[in-house]
Design a protein around this motif. Structure first.
Motif, PDB file in Angstrom:
ATOM      1  N   MET A   1       0.832  -1.208   0.000  1.00 29.33           N
ATOM      2  CA  MET A   1       0.000   0.000   0.000  1.00 29.33           C
ATOM      3  C   MET A   1       0.870   1.262   0.000  1.00 29.33           C
ATOM      4  SD  MET A   1      -3.167  -0.944  -0.108  1.00 29.33           S
ATOM      5  CE  MET A   1      -4.165   0.393   0.523  1.00 29.33           C
ATOM      6  N   ILE A   2       1.876   1.289   0.874  1.00 26.36           N
ATOM      7  CA  ILE A   2       2.750   2.455   0.965  1.00 26.36           C
ATOM      8  C   ILE A   2       4.185   1.988   1.202  1.00 26.36           C
ATOM      9  CG2 ILE A   2       0.957   3.995   1.872  1.00 26.36           C
ATOM     10  CD1 ILE A   2       2.184   3.569   4.667  1.00 26.36           C
ATOM     11  N   ARG A   3       5.131   2.911   1.000  1.00 24.40           N
ATOM     12  CA  ARG A   3       6.526   2.702   1.391  1.00 24.40           C
ATOM     13  C   ARG A   3       6.996   4.001   2.010  1.00 24.40           C
ATOM     14  NH1 ARG A   3      10.588   1.794  -2.140  1.00 24.40           N
ATOM     15  NH2 ARG A   3      11.649   0.361  -0.739  1.00 24.40           N
ATOM     16  N   ASP A   4       7.352   3.978   3.295  1.00 25.56           N
ATOM     17  CA  ASP A   4       7.724   5.230   3.951  1.00 25.56           C
ATOM     18  C   ASP A   4       9.151   5.641   3.609  1.00 25.56           C
ATOM     19  OD1 ASP A   4       9.415   3.689   5.520  1.00 25.56           O
ATOM     20  OD2 ASP A   4       8.075   3.677   7.254  1.00 25.56           O
ATOM     21  N   SER A   5       9.517   6.838   4.062  1.00 27.51           N
ATOM     22  CA  SER A   5      10.809   7.417   3.700  1.00 27.51           C
ATOM     23  C   SER A   5      11.981   6.576   4.202  1.00 27.51           C
ATOM     24  CB  SER A   5      10.919   8.846   4.243  1.00 27.51           C
ATOM     25  OG  SER A   5      10.763   8.855   5.655  1.00 27.51           O
ATOM     26  N   LYS A   6      11.819   5.970   5.369  1.00 22.82           N
ATOM     27  CA  LYS A   6      12.914   5.166   5.922  1.00 22.82           C
ATOM     28  C   LYS A   6      13.164   3.936   5.052  1.00 22.82           C
ATOM     29  CE  LYS A   6      11.909   6.581  10.680  1.00 22.82           C
ATOM     30  NZ  LYS A   6      10.660   7.337  10.350  1.00 22.82           N
ATOM     31  N   MET A   7      12.081   3.291   4.616  1.00 20.77           N
ATOM     32  CA  MET A   7      12.230   2.110   3.777  1.00 20.77           C
ATOM     33  C   MET A   7      12.815   2.476   2.413  1.00 20.77           C
ATOM     34  SD  MET A   7      12.116  -1.110   3.478  1.00 20.77           S
ATOM     35  CE  MET A   7      11.220  -1.604   4.952  1.00 20.77           C
ATOM     36  N   MET A   8      12.433   3.636   1.887  1.00 19.00           N
ATOM     37  CA  MET A   8      12.972   4.046   0.587  1.00 19.00           C
ATOM     38  C   MET A   8      14.449   4.398   0.676  1.00 19.00           C
ATOM     39  SD  MET A   8      10.026   6.088  -1.515  1.00 19.00           S
ATOM     40  CE  MET A   8       9.554   7.238  -0.233  1.00 19.00           C
ATOM     41  N   VAL A  37     -12.235   4.343  -2.644  1.00 11.81           N
ATOM     42  CA  VAL A  37     -12.649   4.716  -1.290  1.00 11.81           C
ATOM     43  C   VAL A  37     -11.790   3.901  -0.337  1.00 11.81           C
ATOM     44  CG1 VAL A  37     -14.525   4.782   0.377  1.00 11.81           C
ATOM     45  CG2 VAL A  37     -15.005   5.229  -2.034  1.00 11.81           C
ATOM     46  N   LEU A  38     -10.962   4.585   0.444  1.00  9.80           N
ATOM     47  CA  LEU A  38      -9.967   3.907   1.261  1.00  9.80           C
ATOM     48  C   LEU A  38     -10.144   4.314   2.724  1.00  9.80           C
ATOM     49  CD1 LEU A  38      -7.494   2.029   0.759  1.00  9.80           C
ATOM     50  CD2 LEU A  38      -6.076   4.080   0.750  1.00  9.80           C
ATOM     51  N   VAL A  39     -10.210   3.318   3.596  1.00 11.64           N
ATOM     52  CA  VAL A  39     -10.289   3.569   5.040  1.00 11.64           C
ATOM     53  C   VAL A  39      -8.900   3.361   5.623  1.00 11.64           C
ATOM     54  CG1 VAL A  39     -11.365   2.894   7.211  1.00 11.64           C
ATOM     55  CG2 VAL A  39     -12.680   2.797   5.088  1.00 11.64           C
ATOM     56  N   VAL A  40      -8.312   4.425   6.147  1.00 13.05           N
ATOM     57  CA  VAL A  40      -6.937   4.385   6.647  1.00 13.05           C
ATOM     58  C   VAL A  40      -6.914   4.962   8.057  1.00 13.05           C
ATOM     59  CG1 VAL A  40      -4.572   5.170   6.283  1.00 13.05           C
ATOM     60  CG2 VAL A  40      -6.004   4.648   4.324  1.00 13.05           C
ATOM     61  N   GLY A  42      -3.742   4.580  10.030  1.00 15.58           N
ATOM     62  CA  GLY A  42      -2.391   4.655  10.559  1.00 15.58           C
ATOM     63  C   GLY A  42      -1.358   5.298   9.662  1.00 15.58           C
ATOM     64  N   ALA A  43      -1.769   5.889   8.543  1.00 17.75           N
ATOM     65  CA  ALA A  43      -0.791   6.505   7.625  1.00 17.75           C
ATOM     66  C   ALA A  43      -1.442   7.667   6.882  1.00 17.75           C
ATOM     67  CB  ALA A  43      -0.268   5.469   6.634  1.00 17.75           C
ATOM     68  N   GLY A  44      -0.677   8.741   6.730  1.00 18.82           N
ATOM     69  CA  GLY A  44      -1.195   9.911   6.027  1.00 18.82           C
ATOM     70  C   GLY A  44      -0.676  10.050   4.612  1.00 18.82           C
ATOM     71  N   ASP A  45      -0.059   8.992   4.094  1.00 13.87           N
ATOM     72  CA  ASP A  45       0.531   9.057   2.759  1.00 13.87           C
ATOM     73  C   ASP A  45      -0.503   9.324   1.667  1.00 13.87           C
ATOM     74  OD1 ASP A  45       2.155   7.260   4.576  1.00 13.87           O
ATOM     75  OD2 ASP A  45       3.591   7.540   2.953  1.00 13.87           O
ATOM     76  N   PHE A  46      -1.746   8.941   1.929  1.00  6.97           N
ATOM     77  CA  PHE A  46      -2.780   9.110   0.912  1.00  6.97           C
ATOM     78  C   PHE A  46      -3.416  10.496   0.955  1.00  6.97           C
ATOM     79  CE2 PHE A  46      -2.433   4.535   1.203  1.00  6.97           C
ATOM     80  CZ  PHE A  46      -2.537   4.129  -0.122  1.00  6.97           C
ATOM     81  N   PHE A  47      -2.988  11.363   1.885  1.00 10.81           N
ATOM     82  CA  PHE A  47      -3.540  12.723   1.924  1.00 10.81           C
ATOM     83  C   PHE A  47      -3.273  13.466   0.618  1.00 10.81           C
ATOM     84  CE2 PHE A  47      -3.178  13.252   6.850  1.00 10.81           C
ATOM     85  CZ  PHE A  47      -4.203  12.337   6.999  1.00 10.81           C
ATOM     86  N   GLU A  48      -2.064  13.289   0.082  1.00  8.76           N
ATOM     87  CA  GLU A  48      -1.684  14.053  -1.111  1.00  8.76           C
ATOM     88  C   GLU A  48      -2.486  13.684  -2.351  1.00  8.76           C
ATOM     89  OE1 GLU A  48       2.284  15.301  -3.691  1.00  8.76           O
ATOM     90  OE2 GLU A  48       2.486  14.404  -1.709  1.00  8.76           O
ATOM     91  N   PRO A  49      -2.625  12.404  -2.726  1.00 10.02           N
ATOM     92  CA  PRO A  49      -3.392  12.105  -3.935  1.00 10.02           C
ATOM     93  C   PRO A  49      -4.911  12.175  -3.739  1.00 10.02           C
ATOM     94  CG  PRO A  49      -2.582  10.073  -2.967  1.00 10.02           C
ATOM     95  CD  PRO A  49      -1.967  11.194  -2.189  1.00 10.02           C
ATOM     96  N   ALA A  50      -5.375  12.280  -2.490  1.00 14.37           N
ATOM     97  CA  ALA A  50      -6.815  12.236  -2.226  1.00 14.37           C
ATOM     98  C   ALA A  50      -7.519  13.505  -2.692  1.00 14.37           C
ATOM     99  CB  ALA A  50      -7.065  12.018  -0.736  1.00 14.37           C
ATOM    100  N   ASP A  51      -8.723  13.353  -3.216  1.00 14.91           N
ATOM    101  CA  ASP A  51      -9.587  14.488  -3.530  1.00 14.91           C
ATOM    102  C   ASP A  51     -10.349  14.946  -2.295  1.00 14.91           C
ATOM    103  OD1 ASP A  51      -9.140  14.819  -6.368  1.00 14.91           O
ATOM    104  OD2 ASP A  51     -10.188  12.931  -6.659  1.00 14.91           O
ATOM    105  N   VAL A  55     -12.964  12.526   8.158  1.00 16.60           N
ATOM    106  CA  VAL A  55     -12.549  12.014   9.464  1.00 16.60           C
ATOM    107  C   VAL A  55     -13.793  11.702  10.281  1.00 16.60           C
ATOM    108  CG1 VAL A  55     -11.364  12.557  11.618  1.00 16.60           C
ATOM    109  CG2 VAL A  55     -10.371  13.285   9.445  1.00 16.60           C
ATOM    110  N   LEU A  56     -13.839  10.491  10.817  1.00 18.21           N
ATOM    111  CA  LEU A  56     -14.950  10.078  11.667  1.00 18.21           C
ATOM    112  C   LEU A  56     -14.593  10.377  13.121  1.00 18.21           C
ATOM    113  CD1 LEU A  56     -17.739   8.694  11.476  1.00 18.21           C
ATOM    114  CD2 LEU A  56     -16.586   6.536  11.984  1.00 18.21           C
ATOM    115  N   ASP A  57     -15.338  11.286  13.733  1.00 16.67           N
ATOM    116  CA  ASP A  57     -15.073  11.710  15.102  1.00 16.67           C
ATOM    117  C   ASP A  57     -16.364  11.601  15.911  1.00 16.67           C
ATOM    118  OD1 ASP A  57     -14.098  12.801  17.409  1.00 16.67           O
ATOM    119  OD2 ASP A  57     -13.940  14.861  16.660  1.00 16.67           O
TER     120      ASP A  57
END
Length: 211
Positions: A1-8, A37-40, A42-51, A55-57
């Motif tokens: 799903m994602i690869r964080d900066s440390k892994m890259m 439609v993605l339920v996430v 634990g990661a904010g990596d999808f903030f950038e490509p998201a339209d 947030v459910l509060d």
């Protein structure tokens, strides 16, 4: 799903054979019109490509798109953590090789989930839209019918659409013209295609060459 900066930093993107979904999710929409439609949690990596970011509060859904975009802009490593957008490649079409899907032996519907097809046993237990043994019988006869047809210059989709047209005009009895079979009920071409995908026959399908 994602690869964080440390892994890259540890494994460079060009050394990683698996493209993370975050790199192609935008292309999936831009090139093919398919939304995600993605339920996430634990990661904010999808903030950038998201339209839109919701947030459910306390059981209340809030539109937090603007705040999410501000976080992307302000995050010092946001550009490093998000891999570059990549093209979402379209699957190359496949074609049937008729003599390779012939049963070459006895055939029998063992149950709703299992079909004996020559020397192969076809497991369609995870094709959930098949709801009865009579549909499995129709799938078996459809496979036998397809093994007698010529599929040159036709994709698998074309072959299945031609079968659907035949069933629309001539009915299920056209699958067994030499005998009466009252034990069939119609399955969609999607389920017939799913059965073909599960038929373990070498070289039964050939994939078009990439241009």
């Amino acid at each position: 799903m994602i690869r964080d900066s440390k892994m890259m930093q540890l494994v460079a993107p060009e050394k990683e054979p698996i493209t993370p979904f975050v790199s192609i999710v935008r292309s999936l929409y831009d090139e093919h019109g398919i939304s995600t439609v993605l339920v996430v949690g634990g990661a904010g990596d999808f903030f950038e490509p998201a339209d839109n970011v919701l947030v459910l509060d306390c059981y209340k859904c809030n539109d937090m798109t603007q705040r999410a975009k501000e976080i992307v802009v302000n995050a010092q490593d946001s550009r490093q953590s998000l891999p570059a957008k990549k093209e979402f490649h379209t699957a190359r079409p496949r074609s049937l090789i008729e003599n390779k899907i012939a049963p070459n032996g006895k055939v029998k519907v063992l149950s709703q989930e299992r079909i004996s097809y020559g020397e192969s046993e076809l497991d369609i237990s995870f094709v959930e839209q098949v709801v009865g043994k009579s549909q499995s019988a129709a799938i078996l006869n459809a496979l036998q019918h397809l093994s007698t047809q010529k599929h040159s210059n036709q994709t698998l989709k074309d072959s299945l659409l031609a079968l659907e047209k035949k069933l629309d005009s001539e009915g299920l009895s056209s699958l067994t013209p030499a005998q009466f079979n009252g034990g069939m009920s119609r399955a969609r071409i999607l389920e017939i295609g799913a059965a073909i995908n599960r038929l373990r026959r070498p070289n039964s399908l050939v994939q078009a060459q990439e241009k």
